[in-house]
Each structure stands twice: as structure tokens, then as C-alpha cells.
Design an enzyme around this catalytic site. Structure first.
Site, mmCIF file in Angstrom:
data_model
loop_
_atom_site.group_PDB
_atom_site.id
_atom_site.type_symbol
_atom_site.label_atom_id
_atom_site.label_comp_id
_atom_site.label_asym_id
_atom_site.label_seq_id
_atom_site.Cartn_x
_atom_site.Cartn_y
_atom_site.Cartn_z
ATOM 1 N N PRO A 104 28.740 16.177 -65.230
ATOM 2 C CA PRO A 104 28.517 16.947 -66.454
ATOM 3 C C PRO A 104 27.917 18.324 -66.213
ATOM 4 C CG PRO A 104 27.512 14.748 -66.548
ATOM 5 C CD PRO A 104 27.876 15.015 -65.135
ATOM 6 N N GLU A 105 28.671 19.339 -66.548
ATOM 7 C CA GLU A 105 28.169 20.709 -66.573
ATOM 8 C C GLU A 105 28.269 21.163 -68.026
ATOM 9 O OE1 GLU A 105 30.077 23.196 -63.635
ATOM 10 O OE2 GLU A 105 30.348 21.522 -62.276
ATOM 11 N N HIS A 135 23.646 -0.763 -65.015
ATOM 12 C CA HIS A 135 22.924 0.509 -64.944
ATOM 13 C C HIS A 135 22.615 1.093 -66.318
ATOM 14 C CE1 HIS A 135 23.813 0.276 -60.729
ATOM 15 N NE2 HIS A 135 25.115 0.347 -60.953
ATOM 16 N N ARG A 194 23.484 6.443 -60.666
ATOM 17 C CA ARG A 194 22.736 7.118 -59.602
ATOM 18 C C ARG A 194 21.366 7.603 -60.025
ATOM 19 N NH1 ARG A 194 27.713 10.336 -56.701
ATOM 20 N NH2 ARG A 194 29.138 8.627 -57.042
ATOM 21 N N ARG A 250 19.726 40.786 -58.088
ATOM 22 C CA ARG A 250 19.361 39.765 -57.101
ATOM 23 C C ARG A 250 20.131 39.902 -55.788
ATOM 24 N NH1 ARG A 250 17.056 35.196 -59.484
ATOM 25 N NH2 ARG A 250 17.029 34.422 -57.343
#
Length: 294
Positions: A2-3, A100, A119, A158
DNA sequence: CTCGATCCCTGGACGC
DNA sequence: TGCGTCCAGGGATCGA
């Protein structure tokens, strides 16, 4: 994994499904990824879910002040980071719990809002008031809300590599490995370029392509690589539109050169060696690094 | 400031 | 079939 587009998809689904519902009680499984499990257990029951928003890669469940102490109770929010494998969705109580399943919130419509995460790379926290405000302030620009000048400024001040900057949540919030690589390919920028070495033109292109890709990915309900499912339990479709991510050795769709994979900023980075010219010195240092490792 | 390394965690891919 | 090994990845943290 998931982004931004995946989290946006889940947020919209949850907004439809559970906004307005009251949380009756909370049952926890493993809690090592929860900031303060006791807080989550005690604070949530009685509160109503006002709205579900996305904030970077976080889901933000805005909650009412608790019923019990409405006089002094404070509104707060449940932050949910899905990590790599997190799934948050409402299910009928009669549906068997998946393996889970670590958080179960009973809702007042008879369903359960369940968090499943094999996880446990995710994070869950109940925060309110000043603490919540401070937590949210740690993050950088939302790439879909930021203006072009603002975005360009953040990048060009940057010295870090552009790939590292895109992944750094305190610079840009919500972009992960997939959409970083896809947008760099589209903008024809090698991931190892330094932010301050990019031309105004390059940063403009990156800004434009990143937005286009994120918007398109949201339309297609995100990318399902291994196990991403939205709030309705459906996979996304954007993985079918990946041009470089996960395509090592396949021909670039623009120029037919084989896509390559290198490690930049500690992450697998897929790129086209012809469309995305490496910065000076990069190839040699990359080779030196590999040699040293062996 | 920026970097790489390391840890967290499990399941899936792969080799034998 | 059943091991062992490697890898994936976001983020925190630490030392260089």
C-alpha cells in the site's frame, strides 16, 4: 504494497462503509505494532467514526469524543499504517477470522472492522489533541495537493538522491517504491540523480508525471502485487500498467532496452538505462560498491 | 546532511 | 515432499 493510491482507495471504501458507525468494543491479537495497545482498547469503545481520510500512507479514522466522558473527552483519531501486508476492512461477524487478524472492532451495525497483517510492518496508534497534531506535522508535502513550485523547492534544496527524496515521508508523503520508479521512468530521470542537480525542467516533469500516475492509479484502485485488497476485499488493477517496477530484463516500452534493477537508497530501483541516463560518477561508484560487498 | 547497515516479520520463490 | 536460504519492503535507529 500500500502506497498513496492504495491507501486512498481503502480510505474511500471505508468512508463509504463505516463512516458514521460507532465502535462498540475492541479485541486485540498481537500488539507489537501498536503504539499503546491499552489506549486503543480503552479509548475506542463508545466513539463514533466521523470520517476516514488518507494522510500520506496512513489511514486516519477521525473519531468523536468518547461517550463516557463527553464533558472532558477529546476527539481523536486512529492512525493505521498498512505496512506491506495490512488489510483493513469491515466484515460480517459470521465471516471466519483470517489468520493474522490482530485488531477487531465491533461496530454498531453488527459488523466488525478487522485489521489483518501477516508481517506486522504496519502501525496503529490512537492519538488526539496536540500529540496528533505534532505527529501529522512530521510529514512532508502531499504530492497531489502540493503546488509545482513548492514541490520543486523541496527537491532542489536537497543533495540526497531523487529516489531517496521521493521515498522520504518527511519530504513527500505517500510515495513508495512502485510509484517512485514509475514516475522517474516517465520523467526520464535516473533514480541516483541528486535533488539539487536536477534542472527546473526535470523537476517540473517529475511533478507532472508523478501526479498523473498517482491519479491514474487511484482510478484503477491501486496496485495489487501480492496481497493488497481494498476495503471491499477487491484487488486493484494498476499493476497491469507498471512500466518498470518488477520488470527487470523486459524491454522498455519506449525504447526496447532491457529494464535494469539497481539498489538506490537501499531499495530495489527499476529503470531503463537508455531513457534514464545515470549521473556522472554513479556507474563507477555502483560497481565499486558491488565489488567491495563481494 | 547523507549514507549504508541492521532490525523488525512472514510467506513465497527457488534450489537441492 | 520437505527442508533451508534468500528476498521483499517501510520505517526506525545507529554509526560512519
Amino acid at each position: 504494497m500500500p502506497e498513496l493510491p492504495e491507501v486512498e482507495t481503502v480510505a474511500r471504501g471505508l468512508q463509504r462503509e463505516v463512516a458514521g458507525r460507532r465502535i462498540l468494543n475492541v479485541t486485540l491479537g498481537k500488539t507489537d505494532f501498536i503504539d499503546n495497545p491499552a489506549d486503543v482498547e480503552q479509548q475506542l469503545p463508545g466513539r463514533r467514526i466521523l470520517a476516514v481520510e488518507r494522510y500520506g500512507k496512513f489511514l486516519l479514522l477521525r473519531l468523536t469524543a468518547s461517550e463516557a466522558d463527553r464533558a472532558c473527552g477529546v476527539a481523536g483519531a486512529l492512525l493505521v499504517h498498512l505496512g506491506m501486508t495490512g488489510i483493513l476492512r469491515p466484515q460480517a461477524v459470521t465471516e471466519p477470522h483470517l489468520k493474522h487478524t490482530h485488531v477487531v472492532m465491533r461496530l454498531d451495525d453488527g459488523r466488525e472492522l478487522r485489521y489483518v497483517d501477516p508481517r506486522r510492518f504496519g502501525r496503529i496508534a490512537f492519538l488526539s489533541g496536540e500529540i496528533l497534531r505534532e505527529e501529522l506535522c512530521r510529514f512532508g508535502l502531499d504530492p497531489l495537493e502540493a503546488g509545482r513550485e513548492e514541490f520543486a523547492g523541496k527537491i532542489r534544496e536537497r543533495r540526497a538522491r531523487i529516489k531517496a527524496l521521493l521515498l522520504d515521508q518527511s519530504v513527500i508523503r505517500g510515495v513508495g517504491n512502485i510509484y517512485a520508479d514509475e514516475s522517474l521512468w516517465k520523467a526520464k530521470i535516473h533514480p541516483a540523480h541528486l535533488g539539487m542537480k536536477l534542472s527546473v525542467e526535470q523537476v517540473k516533469r517529475l511533478y507532472r508525471e508523478l501526479q498523473k500516475i498517482l491519479r491514474r492509479a487511484i482510478e484503477l484502485r491501486g496496485s495489487s502485487i501480492s496481497d493488497f485488497l481494498d476495503a471491499e476485499g477487491e484487488p486493484g488493477e494498476y499493476q497491469q500498467h507498471h512500466r518498470v517496477y518488477g520488470r527487470e530484463g523486459e524491454p522498455c516500452v519506449r525504447c526496447k532496452t532491457d529494464i535494469r534493477r539497481v539498489i538506490v537508497a537501499g531499495r530495489s530501483s527499476y529503470f531503463c538505462p537508455r531513457c534514464q541516463k545515470a549521473p556522472r560518477g554513479w556507474k563507477r561508484s555502483a560497481r565499486a560498491r558491488t565489488a567491495k560487498k563481494k
